[in-house]
Structures are given as C-alpha cells and as structure tokens.
Scaffold this active site. Structure first.
Site, mmCIF file in Angstrom:
data_model
loop_
_atom_site.group_PDB
_atom_site.id
_atom_site.type_symbol
_atom_site.label_atom_id
_atom_site.label_comp_id
_atom_site.label_asym_id
_atom_site.label_seq_id
_atom_site.Cartn_x
_atom_site.Cartn_y
_atom_site.Cartn_z
ATOM 1 N N LYS A 112 -17.987 -15.623 -21.200
ATOM 2 C CA LYS A 112 -18.830 -15.306 -22.357
ATOM 3 C C LYS A 112 -20.206 -14.943 -21.853
ATOM 4 C CE LYS A 112 -18.403 -15.468 -26.928
ATOM 5 N NZ LYS A 112 -17.117 -15.460 -27.644
ATOM 6 N N ASP A 152 -19.302 -9.647 -29.512
ATOM 7 C CA ASP A 152 -19.336 -10.947 -30.187
ATOM 8 C C ASP A 152 -20.420 -10.821 -31.268
ATOM 9 O OD1 ASP A 152 -18.112 -13.787 -29.857
ATOM 10 O OD2 ASP A 152 -20.235 -14.204 -30.064
#
Ligand code: GLU
Length: 429
Positions: A112, A152
C-alpha cells in the site's frame, strides 16, 4: 484476548489488523513465527516529494510505500492521497492487502502507498506533478514482478496513467503491468472501475441468500460516494434493493422510500456534494450508520463503527466496502448482537481481483471482454465467499475470523514450504 480488545478501543488500524491476524493464527494453532512475520511489513519506505505549486512556491509532500509481504507474489495494493495518511495506516492497509490477496487465491502479496495531501486542493497540474514525483521516488522499488500499485482513496485512473507514463520515462520503455487501475486506453481492464462495487454487491447477494434476506426492496444504507460507494449504490439499486441513504464526506441524504443513486450522484457532480438533493432529508454520516435497514455498507474510511456506536447499529447485515471500517471492539459487539459482518478483506476484494485480471492481460498483451471479466470476478468472489462461510460455520466464529483463518492458513503453508518457519528437524538437533 477479547477482553484485551474491549478494554481499550483499538483505533490504530495497525493494532486492529495485528489483533485480527493473531486471533486467526492462535485459533489455527499455528507456529508463533507466522504472526511475527505478518505483524510488520517486510519493507517500508518514506519519501519526500517536492512539487512546484501554481503560485511558484515549492511544497514538499511526504509519501510512503509499504511492502507488507511478497510470499505469494509481487506486493499489490493501492495508493491513497489523503490528509490523514500516516505510517501506521499505510502499514495496516498493506497487511489487509496481504490477507485479501491470499483469501482470493491471487498470486500477490500485500502492499500500500499513501501521500499526505488533500488532492481536492490541488490544481490538475499540481496533482500531475505530485503523481509523477511520487513514482520517481518509489520507482526502484516497484515493478510488475515486484510491487504493483493501483488506485485507492482520492486517486483514480488518470493518476495511474500519469504514474505509468512517468515509470515508462524512467525505464525508457512501457511496462503496463507495473500499475493497475489504468484507463482502458493504455492497458486498463474493462470492468476495473466498477469492480470493487460489483464485488460488494456479489457479497451482499451471497450473504442475503444464506440469511434469508430478500434483496427485492431490501433497505440499504451506503456511507461514502467515492468510486466504491457510488458503484455499489448504483449496482445494488439495479438489483432491486432500495437505497434509502447515501452520503459523502460532507454528510448524507435519507429517503425511506428509496433514492435513485444515479440522480443523487448527478446532483453531487453538479454541486460538489450529495446534500441538498431534492426530496431527501439531510442526515449526518453518524446518523446514516444508525439507520434501521437491512444492509449497511460503510464505503468510506476506517473506524466508522466503534464500541461507542455499535450498540445502536440497526442493520441486519453489514458489508464492509471500505478497508477497516469496524474496530475490533465494535466487531465483537456486533457479533454478540447477531449482526453478520462480511469483512472488508472479502467484501471489497473485487477491486484487486480485477486488478489481477488487468495485470494478467498486460502480461499476455491479450484483452478480455467486459462480460468475461465480470464472469471470472463472480466465480472468484463466489468461491472465496463460500470458503469463508464454511469456515465460520465450522469454527463457530465471525465471518471476519473465518476469512482470516482461510487466508492465514494459506500464508502459513507458503511460509512452511519456503522454509520461513525453520527446519522441521531443528528442534531435535
Ligand atoms: N485499493 C484497492 C483495495 O484496497 C485496490 C487495490 C488494487 O487493486 O491493487 O483493495
């Protein structure tokens, strides 16, 4: 451990995911090394990104990339642009990706990234500079076979396009498989934009069928109108459910007879917010969560359902479209109250699953029809849902715990055969 969780509310997402992994590893009786390996990222990078702003000043942004795990394949996971991004959040989100990919049986680990910024305050040129600067800062750590970013919160296909273009300049050649969630014009997959929402709706249907909830006319409340919330609301409305509430970061709208999500989203596109939508009542995000409904879908950020409001949740089923919307304490309270929660690592896995399809298509240079993408997504989500359901029945536990058990067992087996858990004869020597 449950008491430990209930004593101090865990608002730090890294503590939450650690607790979730540990609980599953303990229940499965795994080697303690499994938890030790999964509790922190294998690699964590902090970068500074100078950007020349439109007024001529230079602003230095801080960004991160966490490669939580690459046991099963390249690290995989989105990039978040948000003012609240912080190291523990990025680490937690990357750990959730490891669990998610293992659960879906994807050949990926977890990763991430994030940048501390409110992209709504940037001009398009500044946003492009920041996106390109972030990729320059992490370029040596990513790659189609190493770490594959994607969108995201507050990033989108355009941002991915700038990033993949910057990467191509650095490498002096295209490598489309380095980033997924790209526009279709440069190797993106058909169906990727709606994929997370589509996966959420698949989970709602699978759970509703097993719980005897009739989706026709079922009352659904959706918190969040970003990519995930908006597609989820639109698709579930198309399935015949009644979307009684929808919100964004400014607040929400409520109409017990049901809203047409497309009209609400058109209103948001015109005015910048869902509030003020004609014929609907204004509600806060907190009120939305506590509405009496059949299905509650948190599709925004972490820590929305907490020990404080969990006793007032009046949904029959909660399906987590966001990552980490329920704290471990709230999770226990909902479980005790008999409210089923389809956990984030399953419910929102449609996005990364179609990211996987995109990566495969980039590798092959052969592109699938949207129908093919959706059919394969349905198969993979359906299979994962059944595995989680069976596990939770077998272990008499929550769906979340069941999902972690399926995923952590798979990860532990990979660790074992790779020799990460020590030599089987070591104890005797
Ligand atoms: N950001 C999405 C997630 O949290 C998608 C990640 C991806 O496609 O790699 O699952």
């Amino acid at each position: 451990m449950v008491e430990q969780a209930l004593n101090a509310e865990m608002m730090n997402p890294l503590e939450s995911v650690r607790w979730q992994i540990r609980r599953a590893a303990d229940a499965l009786g795994l080697d303690p090394a499994v938890y030790e390996i999964l509790k922190s990222p294998l690699r964590f990078l902090e970068v500074s990104i100078p950007v020349t702003m439109d007024d001529g000043s230079v602003h230095v942004f801080t960004g991160y990339r966490s490669q939580h795990n690459d046991l099963l394949g390249p690290a995989k996971g989105g990039i978040r642009f948000h003012p609240d991004v912080n190291p523990d959040e990025v680490k937690a989100l990357s750990a959730w990706m490891t669990i998610k990919c293992a659960l879906l049986g994807l050949p990926f680990g977890g990763g991430k990234g994030g940048v501390i910024v409110d992209p709504r305050e940037l001009s398009p040129r500044e946003l492009e500079e920041l996106s390109r600067g972030y990729v320059r800062a992490i370029a040596r750590f990513i790659g189609a076979d190493r770490d594959v970013p994607a969108p995201d919160v507050y990033t989108n296909p355009q941002v991915m396009a700038w990033m993949v273009d910057e990467f191509a300049r650095i490498k002096q050649g295209n490598e489309f498989g380095v980033i997924t969630g790209k526009p279709v014009a440069i190797g993106g997959s058909l169906g990727r934009t709606e994929a997370t929402g589509r996966g959420v709706v698949i989970c709602v249907k699978e759970a509703a069928r097993r719980l005897g909830i009739d989706l026709q006319g079922a009352r659904v409340a959706v918190q969040g109108a970003g990519n995930v919330g908006s597609h989820t609301a639109t698709l579930i409305h198309r399935e015949g459910a009644r979307v009684i509430a929808l919100s964004d970061s400014h607040g929400g709208v409520y109409r017990p007879e049901g809203l047409d999500p497309r009209q609400v989203l058109d209103h948001k596109a015109r005015t910048g917010a869902v509030h003020g939508f004609p014929g609907a009542q204004a509600i806060t995000n907190e009120e939305l969560l506590e509405l009496e409904c059949d299905v509650l879908i948190p599709a925004a950020l972490e820590n929305q359902i907490t020990a404080e409001n969990a006793p007032r949740i009046r949904a029959r089923l909660v399906v987590e479209a966001a990552n980490g919307p329920t704290t471990p304490e709230a999770d226990e309270l909902l479980f005790d109250r008999g409210i089923r929660v389809v956990p984030d690592v399953l419910a929102n896995a449609g996005g990364v699953t179609v990211s996987y399809f995109e990566w495969v298509q980039n590798m092959y240079g052969y592109y699938w029809s949207e129908a093919e993408v959706n059919e394969r997504l349905g198969q993979m989500m359906g299979r994962a849902f059944s595995e989680v359901w069976d596990m939770h029945l077998k272990q008499h536990c929550s769906l979340r715990n069941g999902a972690y058990m399926v995923a952590v067992r798979r990860l532990a087996e990979a660790m074992r055969v790779r020799g990460w858990l020590g030599h089987p004869d070591a104890a005797r020597r």
